[in-house]
Design an enzyme around this catalytic site. Structure first.
Site, PDB file in Angstrom:
ATOM      1  N   GLU A  51       0.647  -1.206  -0.232  1.00  0.00           N
ATOM      2  CA  GLU A  51      -0.101  -0.052   0.166  1.00  0.00           C
ATOM      3  C   GLU A  51       0.930   1.129   0.078  1.00  0.00           C
ATOM      4  OE1 GLU A  51      -3.410  -0.084   2.682  1.00  0.00           O
ATOM      5  OE2 GLU A  51      -3.470   2.208   2.678  1.00  0.00           O
ATOM      6  N   LYS A  99      -7.836  -0.643  11.218  1.00  0.00           N
ATOM      7  CA  LYS A  99      -7.083  -0.956   9.911  1.00  0.00           C
ATOM      8  C   LYS A  99      -5.686  -0.431   9.586  1.00  0.00           C
ATOM      9  CE  LYS A  99      -6.459  -1.525   5.261  1.00  0.00           C
ATOM     10  NZ  LYS A  99      -5.675  -0.488   4.385  1.00  0.00           N
ATOM     11  N   ASP A 112       4.257 -13.847  11.667  1.00  0.00           N
ATOM     12  CA  ASP A 112       2.904 -14.357  11.546  1.00  0.00           C
ATOM     13  C   ASP A 112       1.813 -13.087  11.705  1.00  0.00           C
ATOM     14  OD1 ASP A 112       0.499 -15.316  11.156  1.00  0.00           O
ATOM     15  OD2 ASP A 112       0.887 -17.114  12.423  1.00  0.00           O
TER      16      ASP A 112
HETATM   17  C1  MEV Z   1      -6.137   3.041   4.724  1.00  0.00           C
HETATM   18  O1  MEV Z   1      -5.192   2.084   4.517  1.00  0.00           O
HETATM   19  C2  MEV Z   1      -6.024   3.516   6.153  1.00  0.00           C
HETATM   20  C3  MEV Z   1      -7.134   4.505   6.706  1.00  0.00           C
HETATM   21  O2  MEV Z   1      -8.309   4.402   6.067  1.00  0.00           O
HETATM   22  C4  MEV Z   1      -7.165   4.597   8.090  1.00  0.00           C
HETATM   23  C5  MEV Z   1      -8.056   5.500   8.836  1.00  0.00           C
HETATM   24  O3  MEV Z   1      -9.071   5.767   8.257  1.00  0.00           O
HETATM   25  O4  MEV Z   1      -7.778   5.818  10.081  1.00  0.00           O
HETATM   26  C6  MEV Z   1      -6.498   6.034   6.341  1.00  0.00           C
END
Ligand code: MEV
Length: 425
Positions: free
Chosen positions: A86, A264, A280
């Site tokens: 990413e 995430k 892992d």
């Molecule tokens: C994108 O991979 C991660 C974000 O969506 C995290 C967030 O919204 O805090 C930018």
């Protein structure tokens, strides 16, 4: 039956040589000679090594590894390898770390390096009695567990504690034994699973019940990594930015829909370091998300506050079952290099650095979201991918990227048209 569809029943596929396996896949999927050559190119993971890591190996999946700069953790500067597909993940950590560097950077700690193995016991009519019968065997259990792994014991690890819970389930009462084991510099799955399997028949015998599962828990809540950091108000751009970031955190902590995305983002940083060191990723991710829901509602893994001076204080706490020995950490040559770049000498040190990276990642995401929005930074990096996908090569990539960003149109059709114009010029 559709006779045109080739069969996936390939007996003895695992016994074929790698080149033969590639050929069989090529026949099945209609791969060209070029496709096959791409599969056969394994980059910095030799095919002989990879072939021993998993079954039915046919190729490697290389993803970029970057290095996060500007990190000062517990008074020491670190370069942190991050493997991720990413764009913007590495840049986000560098930016967050730069804004906290002069103020001292990150302070980290760890609750311990203990893992939990679970043994499921069913079919007992007197579960409370069974629970106490198991607890009475503490000394026997300790001796049996430690005998499973004398090397671990020699290194200062081994059995630490016993917990037995009676669980009410759809299938009736179950008695769940937890073996708590200090696995030191190992992630510990093999060590604790061996102990659980060894012990299970004895538990069945002591209680006259039936044992079923014997497996570690990924909710490694006796292996919590913590990091904290203060970002000075001036470094982040003032009180309005701070308050917008705090409000973003309050939203995440109150709403599972937002918390999932918030966490995430944290795992973007965490998993990238976990992967770059051959650990892992799924174990750490499962532990993190289960821990985020420990209060009965899924919430934020971080906390954000204002200090007495008005600066922005961030904290993170999450299970971090990572190791320096065993598995891909030792076998994958790039994972070994990742650990060398980090310069860590214990699993605890690694876990603490990863927590700091998770916090840094969250800082950058909150700041971007609460100010310019995420797309501005994302799009600049995404434009490079689009440029390459449109066919740009060499110096064309940067030139086309600049055109796409300047136009504010990061789209494939625009990239193709602009690339044609660049080439005409
Ligand atoms: C994108 O991979 C991660 C974000 O969506 C995290 C967030 O919204 O805090 C930018």
């Amino acid at each position: 039956m559709n006779t045109l569809t080739p069969s996936s029943r390939i007996g003895g596929f695992h016994k074929l040589a790698v080149a033969q396996r590639i050929e069989r896949v090529a026949q099945f999927a209609g791969l060209s000679a070029e496709d096959q050559a791409q599969l056969a190119q394994t980059g910095n993971l030799p095919a002989e090594t990879a072939d021993h890591m998993i079954e039915n190996f046919v190729g490697t999946m290389n993803i970029p590894m970057g290095v996060a700069t500007n990190l000062r953790i517990d008074g020491r500067d670190r370069l942190v390898p991050m493997a991720t597909e990413e764009s913007s993940v590495v840049a986000a950590v560098c930016n967050a770390a730069r804004q906290s560097y002069d103020a001292g950077g990150f302070v980290t700690s760890m609750s311990g390096t203990q893992m939990i193995a679970q043994i499921q016991l069913t079919g007992v009519s007197d579960p409370q009695h069974a629970r106490v019968r198991i607890l009475e065997r503490l000394d026997d259990i300790r001796a049996m567990c430690d005998a499973c792994d004398p090397v671990l014991v020699k290194l200062g690890g081994g059995f630490r504690d016993l917990e037995v819970r009676v669980l009410d389930t759809r299938g009736g009462a179950m008695v769940i034994t937890h073996l708590i084991v200090d696995t030191r510099d190992a992630m510990g799955a093999n060590a604790v699973n061996t102990m659980a399997e060894k012990l299970a028949p004895h538990i069945a015998q002591w209680t006259s019940g039936t044992t079923n599962l014997r497996i570690l828990s990924n909710l490694a809540d006796r292996r919590l990594a913590r990091a904290r950091c203060v970002w000075p108000l001036d470094a982040i751009g003032g009180a309005a930015v701070r308050d917008a970031m705090l409000s973003a955190y309050h939203f995440a902590d109150a709403d599972p829909y937002r918390a999932a995305t918030h966490n995430k983002g944290i795992m973007n940083g965490v998993s990238a370091v976990v992967l770059a060191t051959g650990n892992d990723t799924r174990a750490v991710e499962a532990g993190a998300h289960a821990y985020a829901a420990r209060g009965g509602r899924y919430a934020s893994l971080t906390a954000w506050e204002t200090t007495a001076r008005g600066d922005l204080a961030g904290t993170i706490e999450l299970p971090m079952a990572v190791g320096l020995v065993g598995g891909a950490t030792k076998v994958h040559p790039t994972a070994r290099l990742g650990l060398k770049i980090l310069g860590v000498s214990s699993a605890e040190e690694l876990a603490r650095i990863i927590a700091a990276v998770g916090l840094a990642q969250n800082f950058s995401a909150l700041k971007a979201l609460a100010t310019t929005g995420i797309q501005k930074g994302h799009m600049a990096l995404h434009a490079q991918n689009i440029a390459m996908m449109a066919g740009a090569v060499g110096g064309e990539i940067d030139r086309l990227t600049q055109v796409l960003v300047a136009k504010g149109l990061v789209r494939m059709d625009v990239a193709e048209a602009e690339l044609a114009l660049l080439r005409q010029a």
